[in-house]
Design a protein around this motif. Sequence first.
Motif, PDB file in Angstrom:
ATOM      1  N   ALA A  38      -3.453   0.501  -4.185  1.00  0.00           N
ATOM      2  CA  ALA A  38      -2.703   1.393  -3.276  1.00  0.00           C
ATOM      3  C   ALA A  38      -2.193   2.580  -4.318  1.00  0.00           C
ATOM      4  N   GLY A  39      -1.774   3.488  -3.576  1.00  0.00           N
ATOM      5  CA  GLY A  39      -1.254   4.716  -4.505  1.00  0.00           C
ATOM      6  C   GLY A  39       0.281   4.431  -4.668  1.00  0.00           C
ATOM      7  N   PRO A  40       0.919   5.211  -5.287  1.00  0.00           N
ATOM      8  CA  PRO A  40       2.257   4.905  -5.677  1.00  0.00           C
ATOM      9  C   PRO A  40       3.393   4.733  -4.535  1.00  0.00           C
ATOM     10  N   ILE A  41       3.156   5.462  -3.600  1.00  0.00           N
ATOM     11  CA  ILE A  41       3.946   5.679  -2.308  1.00  0.00           C
ATOM     12  C   ILE A  41       3.672   4.145  -1.592  1.00  0.00           C
ATOM     13  N   ALA A  42       2.387   3.943  -1.395  1.00  0.00           N
ATOM     14  CA  ALA A  42       2.058   2.621  -0.603  1.00  0.00           C
ATOM     15  C   ALA A  42       2.328   1.468  -1.195  1.00  0.00           C
ATOM     16  N   ARG A  43       1.959   1.672  -2.572  1.00  0.00           N
ATOM     17  CA  ARG A  43       2.517   0.443  -3.545  1.00  0.00           C
ATOM     18  C   ARG A  43       4.007   0.047  -3.277  1.00  0.00           C
ATOM     19  N   ILE A  67       4.675  -1.684   0.031  1.00  0.00           N
ATOM     20  CA  ILE A  67       4.040  -3.163  -0.048  1.00  0.00           C
ATOM     21  C   ILE A  67       4.951  -4.035  -0.987  1.00  0.00           C
ATOM     22  N   LEU A  68       5.144  -3.371  -2.241  1.00  0.00           N
ATOM     23  CA  LEU A  68       6.154  -4.359  -3.101  1.00  0.00           C
ATOM     24  C   LEU A  68       7.446  -4.808  -2.326  1.00  0.00           C
ATOM     25  N   ILE A  69       8.050  -3.555  -1.663  1.00  0.00           N
ATOM     26  CA  ILE A  69       9.311  -4.085  -1.176  1.00  0.00           C
ATOM     27  C   ILE A  69       9.107  -4.968   0.081  1.00  0.00           C
ATOM     28  N   ALA A  70       8.079  -4.981   0.882  1.00  0.00           N
ATOM     29  CA  ALA A  70       7.897  -5.907   1.799  1.00  0.00           C
ATOM     30  C   ALA A  70       7.492  -7.514   1.323  1.00  0.00           C
ATOM     31  N   VAL A  71       6.665  -7.270   0.008  1.00  0.00           N
ATOM     32  CA  VAL A  71       6.642  -8.767  -0.585  1.00  0.00           C
ATOM     33  C   VAL A  71       7.960  -9.242  -1.127  1.00  0.00           C
ATOM     34  N   MET A  72       8.801  -8.419  -1.640  1.00  0.00           N
ATOM     35  CA  MET A  72       9.919  -8.838  -2.334  1.00  0.00           C
ATOM     36  C   MET A  72      11.085  -8.961  -1.303  1.00  0.00           C
TER      37      MET A  72
END
Length: 269
Positions: free
Chosen positions: A77-82, A85-90
């Motif tokens: 993913a791009g920086p914003i999408a990443r 997604i990372l916030i959702a994972v954490m």
Amino acid sequence: MLLAPALVLLAGLLVWPVAELSLRSFADPAGPLVFYERLISVPSYLQILLRTLMFSAGTALLCLLLGYPVAYALANAGPIARGVILIAVMLPFWTNLLVRSYGWIIFLSPRGVLNEALLWLGMIRQPLDLIYNVQGVLIGMTQIMLPYMILPLYAVMTRLDRRLPDAARSLGAGPIATFFKVYVPLTMPGAMAGLLLVFTISLGFFVIPALLGGAKGLMIAQLIEFNINSSLNWGMASALSVTLLATTLAIFWIGDRWFNLGAIWGIER
């Protein structure tokens, strides 16, 4: 000398209690192996041990199936999408385990959010049995353990040489063949690390099976708690704990010995 305070703290809070626990498991007057013999000979103990292994293995497989696409999307993913997604994972790490467990009770119960929605849509005629059974335990454990699968996969995927899939495509491989014959094999160390992490941590689960499993979801951690607080059988509880600890250490040793899991985090032998 700089390590001395940490070593003293580790010895006092971990090494000594584990040693005391191990000694208690051999302290029966009838013989040093009485508790371990009972663990093997009593059918209910074996059944709970087998159930614990099956629940842990099932959780690991479900996390792999659900976590691989998320890790792939995160790595590409791009920086914003990443970041999203990372916030959702954490996010699960920022929520209390007990709160999440009661949330699943509200969501999965016969009169809960999911069943009410499915009944209203006409997709089912009677509420689904999703709680106080195997399904409830697997759903709750999978949701809690999913980040432990996604993060090792993501760590491996971000280190892959992006030119290798392109080279496979230039040699005539299609997108599906490139993914399964090039990309998936290269990410297997992350998958193995995630499987081992999820499996070993799941072996000691207590809250989720106690709240979502009922009598059908009894696991070894609950059996240890019962022997300590209800039957006051500290010897049997110690034997069960030592068995669980030995299983966890053996699995980690196998994973590091044959799959070189330390390489995932940049530790090469």
